[in-house]
Design a protein around this motif. Structure first.
Motif, PDB file in Angstrom:
ATOM      1  N   LEU A 123       0.829  -1.207   0.000  1.00  0.00           N
ATOM      2  CA  LEU A 123       0.000   0.000   0.000  1.00  0.00           C
ATOM      3  C   LEU A 123       0.867   1.263   0.000  1.00  0.00           C
ATOM      4  O   LEU A 123       0.559   2.230  -0.687  1.00  0.00           O
ATOM      5  N   CYS A 124       1.946   1.248   0.780  1.00  0.00           N
ATOM      6  CA  CYS A 124       2.844   2.406   0.808  1.00  0.00           C
ATOM      7  C   CYS A 124       3.396   2.694  -0.582  1.00  0.00           C
ATOM      8  O   CYS A 124       3.392   3.849  -1.033  1.00  0.00           O
ATOM      9  N   VAL A 125       3.865   1.660  -1.249  1.00  0.00           N
ATOM     10  CA  VAL A 125       4.410   1.847  -2.602  1.00  0.00           C
ATOM     11  C   VAL A 125       3.328   2.397  -3.526  1.00  0.00           C
ATOM     12  O   VAL A 125       3.548   3.369  -4.261  1.00  0.00           O
ATOM     13  N   ASP A 126       2.145   1.813  -3.490  1.00  0.00           N
ATOM     14  CA  ASP A 126       1.064   2.265  -4.373  1.00  0.00           C
ATOM     15  C   ASP A 126       0.592   3.675  -4.036  1.00  0.00           C
ATOM     16  O   ASP A 126       0.303   4.468  -4.930  1.00  0.00           O
ATOM     17  N   VAL A 128       2.356   6.075  -2.767  1.00  0.00           N
ATOM     18  CA  VAL A 128       3.388   7.038  -3.145  1.00  0.00           C
ATOM     19  C   VAL A 128       3.492   7.159  -4.662  1.00  0.00           C
ATOM     20  O   VAL A 128       3.633   8.255  -5.193  1.00  0.00           O
ATOM     21  N   THR A 129       3.402   6.040  -5.360  1.00  0.00           N
ATOM     22  CA  THR A 129       3.591   6.072  -6.811  1.00  0.00           C
ATOM     23  C   THR A 129       2.320   6.412  -7.577  1.00  0.00           C
ATOM     24  O   THR A 129       2.402   6.902  -8.708  1.00  0.00           O
ATOM     25  N   SER A 130       1.155   6.155  -6.983  1.00  0.00           N
ATOM     26  CA  SER A 130      -0.127   6.435  -7.660  1.00  0.00           C
ATOM     27  C   SER A 130      -1.094   7.121  -6.703  1.00  0.00           C
ATOM     28  O   SER A 130      -2.188   6.615  -6.440  1.00  0.00           O
ATOM     29  N   PRO A 131      -0.726   8.292  -6.171  1.00  0.00           N
ATOM     30  CA  PRO A 131      -1.559   8.917  -5.139  1.00  0.00           C
ATOM     31  C   PRO A 131      -2.961   9.317  -5.610  1.00  0.00           C
ATOM     32  O   PRO A 131      -3.888   9.352  -4.802  1.00  0.00           O
TER      33      PRO A 131
END
Length: 155
Positions: A123-126, A128-131
């Protein structure tokens, strides 16, 4: 280094006085964000409801505000730089173990703690990369569903 210096309002030379390399700067920032995150986890009140306590601890790791967003960006940058270097990745391994052990101390099994921290990592990656797509509301809903499923409900 120049971006950090600009954000801090100091010269690049001053930053380089303390951090000879970008890797050293990222390691310092990573250590700071781990301490900050762990502080939020420890601050979560243990209500006696293991599922709710787990949810609140895991939610504390999500990039839901400006500070945690910056921490997540730093975490991703640290991993990208450290991953190819076995010794360099050790701080991440230690910090994740520490967070899982804290979750286990609240009543989660090792498998459930691993599963849920993995969900938070994704979730953190998503987020940050697709806010625009993975909003804080969606991140919270996904986490709530994952915690609910671990504890036998639909979430």
């Amino acid at each position: 280094m120049s971006t950090v210096a600009h954000e801090a309002g100091v010269s690049v030379g001053l930053i380089q006085r303390y951090f000879a390399t970008k890797a050293q700067l990222l390691e310092f920032a990573f250590s700071y964000l781990v301490d900050s995150t762990y502080g939020r986890l420890e601050a979560v009140e243990r209500t006696g409801d293991v599922a709710e306590t787990a949810y609140l601890m895991l939610e504390a790791m999500l990039p839901l505000d400006e500070e945690r967003y910056a921490e997540s960006v730093t975490w991703i940058a640290f991993l990208a730089g450290a991953l190819p270097i076995p010794d360099a990745i050790e701080p991440h391994v230690v910090s994740m173990r520490r967070m899982r052990l804290l979750l286990e101390s609240c009543g989660l099994s090792t498998v459930d703690a691993m599963l849920l921290t993995s969900v938070v990592d994704g979730l953190c990656v998503d987020m940050v990369t697709s806010p625009a797509e993975v909003t804080p509301e969606l991140g919270r809903a996904c986490l709530r569903r994952a915690v609910g499923r671990v504890f036998g409900g639909a979430g």
